[in-house]
Design a protein around this motif. Structure first.
Motif, mmCIF file in Angstrom:
data_model
loop_
_atom_site.group_PDB
_atom_site.id
_atom_site.type_symbol
_atom_site.label_atom_id
_atom_site.label_comp_id
_atom_site.label_asym_id
_atom_site.label_seq_id
_atom_site.Cartn_x
_atom_site.Cartn_y
_atom_site.Cartn_z
ATOM 1 N N SER A 105 0.859 -1.177 0.000
ATOM 2 C CA SER A 105 0.000 0.000 0.000
ATOM 3 C C SER A 105 0.899 1.231 0.000
ATOM 4 C CB SER A 105 -0.902 0.005 1.239
ATOM 5 O OG SER A 105 -1.785 1.103 1.238
ATOM 6 N N GLY A 106 0.550 2.238 -0.785
ATOM 7 C CA GLY A 106 1.360 3.448 -0.821
ATOM 8 C C GLY A 106 2.657 3.246 -1.567
ATOM 9 N N LEU A 107 3.683 3.953 -1.129
ATOM 10 C CA LEU A 107 4.954 4.004 -1.849
ATOM 11 C C LEU A 107 5.789 2.745 -1.645
ATOM 12 C CD1 LEU A 107 6.008 7.682 -1.023
ATOM 13 C CD2 LEU A 107 4.844 6.857 -3.077
ATOM 14 N N ALA A 108 6.240 2.172 -2.756
ATOM 15 C CA ALA A 108 7.230 1.085 -2.740
ATOM 16 C C ALA A 108 8.315 1.496 -3.723
ATOM 17 C CB ALA A 108 6.593 -0.244 -3.139
ATOM 18 N N LEU A 109 9.279 2.240 -3.227
ATOM 19 C CA LEU A 109 10.292 2.848 -4.087
ATOM 20 C C LEU A 109 11.681 2.338 -3.727
ATOM 21 C CD1 LEU A 109 9.008 6.535 -4.008
ATOM 22 C CD2 LEU A 109 8.503 4.771 -5.713
ATOM 23 N N GLY A 110 12.571 2.291 -4.720
ATOM 24 C CA GLY A 110 13.947 1.893 -4.460
ATOM 25 C C GLY A 110 14.015 0.556 -3.760
ATOM 26 N N ILE A 123 0.659 -8.242 -3.926
ATOM 27 C CA ILE A 123 -0.701 -7.734 -4.027
ATOM 28 C C ILE A 123 -0.627 -6.233 -3.780
ATOM 29 C CG2 ILE A 123 -3.052 -7.827 -3.126
ATOM 30 C CD1 ILE A 123 -2.519 -10.626 -2.135
ATOM 31 N N ALA A 124 -1.193 -5.450 -4.673
ATOM 32 C CA ALA A 124 -1.105 -3.994 -4.568
ATOM 33 C C ALA A 124 -2.451 -3.392 -4.206
ATOM 34 C CB ALA A 124 -0.613 -3.391 -5.882
ATOM 35 N N ALA A 125 -2.437 -2.444 -3.273
ATOM 36 C CA ALA A 125 -3.609 -1.609 -3.038
ATOM 37 C C ALA A 125 -3.724 -0.619 -4.195
ATOM 38 C CB ALA A 125 -3.471 -0.872 -1.710
ATOM 39 N N GLU A 126 -4.901 -0.058 -4.365
ATOM 40 C CA GLU A 126 -5.119 0.877 -5.467
ATOM 41 C C GLU A 126 -4.226 2.107 -5.377
ATOM 42 O OE1 GLU A 126 -9.792 0.129 -6.666
ATOM 43 O OE2 GLU A 126 -9.323 1.462 -4.981
ATOM 44 N N ASN A 127 -3.769 2.433 -4.177
ATOM 45 C CA ASN A 127 -2.929 3.625 -4.002
ATOM 46 C C ASN A 127 -1.440 3.317 -4.097
ATOM 47 O OD1 ASN A 127 -2.517 2.261 -1.562
ATOM 48 N ND2 ASN A 127 -2.462 4.134 -0.344
ATOM 49 N N ALA A 128 -1.076 2.074 -4.452
ATOM 50 C CA ALA A 128 0.334 1.688 -4.477
ATOM 51 C C ALA A 128 1.070 2.357 -5.627
ATOM 52 C CB ALA A 128 0.464 0.169 -4.574
ATOM 53 N N VAL A 129 2.330 2.679 -5.381
ATOM 54 C CA VAL A 129 3.218 3.275 -6.388
ATOM 55 C C VAL A 129 4.554 2.539 -6.310
ATOM 56 C CG1 VAL A 129 4.436 5.350 -7.129
ATOM 57 C CG2 VAL A 129 2.110 5.534 -6.210
ATOM 58 N N PHE A 130 5.037 2.069 -7.471
ATOM 59 C CA PHE A 130 6.283 1.315 -7.538
ATOM 60 C C PHE A 130 7.308 2.077 -8.375
ATOM 61 C CE2 PHE A 130 2.877 -1.661 -6.848
ATOM 62 C CZ PHE A 130 3.391 -2.600 -5.966
ATOM 63 N N GLY A 131 8.585 1.978 -7.999
ATOM 64 C CA GLY A 131 9.598 2.624 -8.811
ATOM 65 C C GLY A 131 11.001 2.355 -8.312
ATOM 66 N N GLN A 132 11.953 2.548 -9.219
ATOM 67 C CA GLN A 132 13.388 2.451 -8.906
ATOM 68 C C GLN A 132 14.027 3.793 -9.279
ATOM 69 O OE1 GLN A 132 13.191 -1.541 -7.533
ATOM 70 N NE2 GLN A 132 14.805 -0.043 -7.376
ATOM 71 N N VAL A 168 5.478 3.932 -11.387
ATOM 72 C CA VAL A 168 4.236 3.499 -12.019
ATOM 73 C C VAL A 168 3.194 3.267 -10.937
ATOM 74 C CG1 VAL A 168 5.331 2.462 -14.028
ATOM 75 C CG2 VAL A 168 4.947 1.060 -11.995
ATOM 76 N N ASP A 169 1.935 3.500 -11.286
ATOM 77 C CA ASP A 169 0.868 3.277 -10.314
ATOM 78 C C ASP A 169 0.484 1.800 -10.288
ATOM 79 O OD1 ASP A 169 -0.789 2.818 -12.531
ATOM 80 O OD2 ASP A 169 -1.721 4.793 -12.427
ATOM 81 N N ALA A 170 -0.472 1.474 -9.435
ATOM 82 C CA ALA A 170 -0.827 0.073 -9.226
ATOM 83 C C ALA A 170 -1.361 -0.580 -10.490
ATOM 84 C CB ALA A 170 -1.851 -0.029 -8.093
ATOM 85 N N GLN A 171 -2.208 0.121 -11.234
ATOM 86 C CA GLN A 171 -2.790 -0.474 -12.433
ATOM 87 C C GLN A 171 -1.729 -0.751 -13.497
ATOM 88 O OE1 GLN A 171 -5.717 -1.727 -12.968
ATOM 89 N NE2 GLN A 171 -6.603 -1.112 -11.010
ATOM 90 N N ALA A 173 1.434 -1.259 -12.825
ATOM 91 C CA ALA A 173 2.236 -2.360 -12.277
ATOM 92 C C ALA A 173 1.571 -3.699 -12.564
ATOM 93 C CB ALA A 173 2.429 -2.165 -10.766
ATOM 94 N N TRP A 174 0.238 -3.731 -12.464
ATOM 95 C CA TRP A 174 -0.479 -4.970 -12.796
ATOM 96 C C TRP A 174 -0.391 -5.263 -14.284
ATOM 97 C CZ3 TRP A 174 -4.812 -5.613 -15.953
ATOM 98 C CH2 TRP A 174 -5.350 -6.902 -15.953
ATOM 99 N N ARG A 175 -0.528 -4.234 -15.108
ATOM 100 C CA ARG A 175 -0.526 -4.433 -16.559
ATOM 101 C C ARG A 175 0.788 -5.024 -17.046
ATOM 102 N NH1 ARG A 175 0.836 -2.434 -21.378
ATOM 103 N NH2 ARG A 175 2.207 -0.860 -20.488
ATOM 104 N N ILE A 176 1.902 -4.606 -16.456
ATOM 105 C CA ILE A 176 3.203 -5.082 -16.914
ATOM 106 C C ILE A 176 3.671 -6.334 -16.177
ATOM 107 C CG2 ILE A 176 3.886 -2.771 -17.651
ATOM 108 C CD1 ILE A 176 5.629 -2.530 -15.169
ATOM 109 N N GLY A 177 2.891 -6.807 -15.210
ATOM 110 C CA GLY A 177 3.223 -8.052 -14.530
ATOM 111 C C GLY A 177 4.046 -7.903 -13.276
ATOM 112 N N LEU A 178 4.170 -6.683 -12.777
ATOM 113 C CA LEU A 178 4.942 -6.483 -11.548
ATOM 114 C C LEU A 178 4.170 -6.936 -10.319
ATOM 115 C CD1 LEU A 178 7.469 -5.438 -10.143
ATOM 116 C CD2 LEU A 178 6.522 -3.113 -10.282
ATOM 117 N N VAL A 179 2.842 -6.846 -10.367
ATOM 118 C CA VAL A 179 2.005 -7.324 -9.263
ATOM 119 C C VAL A 179 0.987 -8.318 -9.799
ATOM 120 C CG1 VAL A 179 2.299 -5.160 -8.011
ATOM 121 C CG2 VAL A 179 0.261 -5.474 -9.424
ATOM 122 N N SER A 180 0.486 -9.170 -8.909
ATOM 123 C CA SER A 180 -0.463 -10.210 -9.304
ATOM 124 C C SER A 180 -1.885 -9.698 -9.379
ATOM 125 C CB SER A 180 -0.406 -11.373 -8.315
ATOM 126 O OG SER A 180 0.874 -11.956 -8.295
#
Length: 260
Positions: A105-110, A123-132, A168-171, A173-180
């Motif tokens: 949930s929220g920021l998952a960075l670096g 599993i990502a909450a709708e507010n999740a954000v992923f990045g490096q 990238v946002d949660a959606q 991340a899901w589209r590219i296969g980063l989250v289930s």
């Protein structure tokens, strides 16, 4: 065992690890790295735990490595010591003989994104954000980001994320296969528990073999990986759970697995 930077709870056969440095956005410092390693050792030796959830707070999973500690690194030797500790921890998660779910949930960075990628399922909450975003401060990911990300999302997409450092946002991340899957933020905990509870009902040794076969085989050529899979399949015929599972199927009843 008490901890300063994490909270560890047990819910039935599920071990729940909560990153707990809210004032530092759950940044991964040396103390948190040590404590995560210690709780993983505890979980690995606890036969009552069949699945693990790693989570943060609603607004932040983990916002990366602790820059206040990183800024004190002055030499390549010191950098090597730090990154080795991170690799050992993430490898420990990746090879834990139990399924590990990252509930993000929220920021998952670096380093936070890298921590999630070391888990088996995200599993990502709708507010999740992923990045490096490491490129933006003059470094590269050091906790597996340049290696696990391409294996999850493909080479071209991974390079784009790594070269730009953009999140990238949660959606996406899901589209590219980063989250289930992506779930409502308020439902994240329940969804993660539901998945973990399903794992606790499965035969533990077979789950362990699946995880080992996948993790090991992905780094082999196909022929060697198929041979490895066959050995794992064959070994399970020495377990009581295999016999119980097939007997229950034939008798049209629910199996009672014992983890043996």
């Amino acid at each position: 065992m008490s901890f300063n930077t994490i909270i560890y709870e047990q819910d039935g056969g599920i071990g729940i690890v909560t990153l707990n440095r809210p004032r530092s956005m759950n940044a991964l410092n040396n103390e948190l790295i040590r404590e995560l390693g210690a709780v993983l050792d505890e979980i690995a030796g606890d036969g009552t735990i069949s699945a693990v959830i790693i989570r943060g707070h609603e607004k932040v999973f983990a916002a990366g490595a602790d820059i206040s500690e990183l800024s004190r690194i002055q030499t390549p030797a010191q950098a090597h010591q730090f990154v080795t500790r991170v690799h050992l921890l993430f490898d420990r998660i990746e090879n834990l003989p139990k399924p590990v779910i990252a509930a993000v949930s929220g920021l998952a960075l670096g380093g936070g994104c890298e921590l999630s990628m070391a888990c088996d399922i995200r599993i990502a909450a709708e507010n999740a954000v992923f990045g490096q975003p490491e490129i933006k401060i003059g470094v590269i990911p050091g906790g597996g980001g340049t290696q696990r990300l391409p294996r999850l999302v493909g080479l071209g997409r991974a390079k784009e994320l790594l070269f730009t450092g953009d999140p990238v946002d949660a959606q996406e991340a899901w589209r590219i296969g980063l989250v289930s899957r992506v779930v409502p933020t308020a439902s994240l905990g329940d969804e993660a528990r539901k998945m973990a509870t399903g794992f606790t009902a499965r035969p533990a040794l077979a789950l362990q073999m699946i995880k080992m076969a996948v993790n090991t085989g992905i780094n082999m050529d196909l022929r060697s990986a198929l041979s490895h899979e066959a050995r794992c399949f064959e070994w399970l015929f020495s377990t009581l759970d295999q016999k119980e599972g097939m007997r229950a199927f034939m008798e049209k009843r629910r199996p009672e697995f014992k983890g043996i």
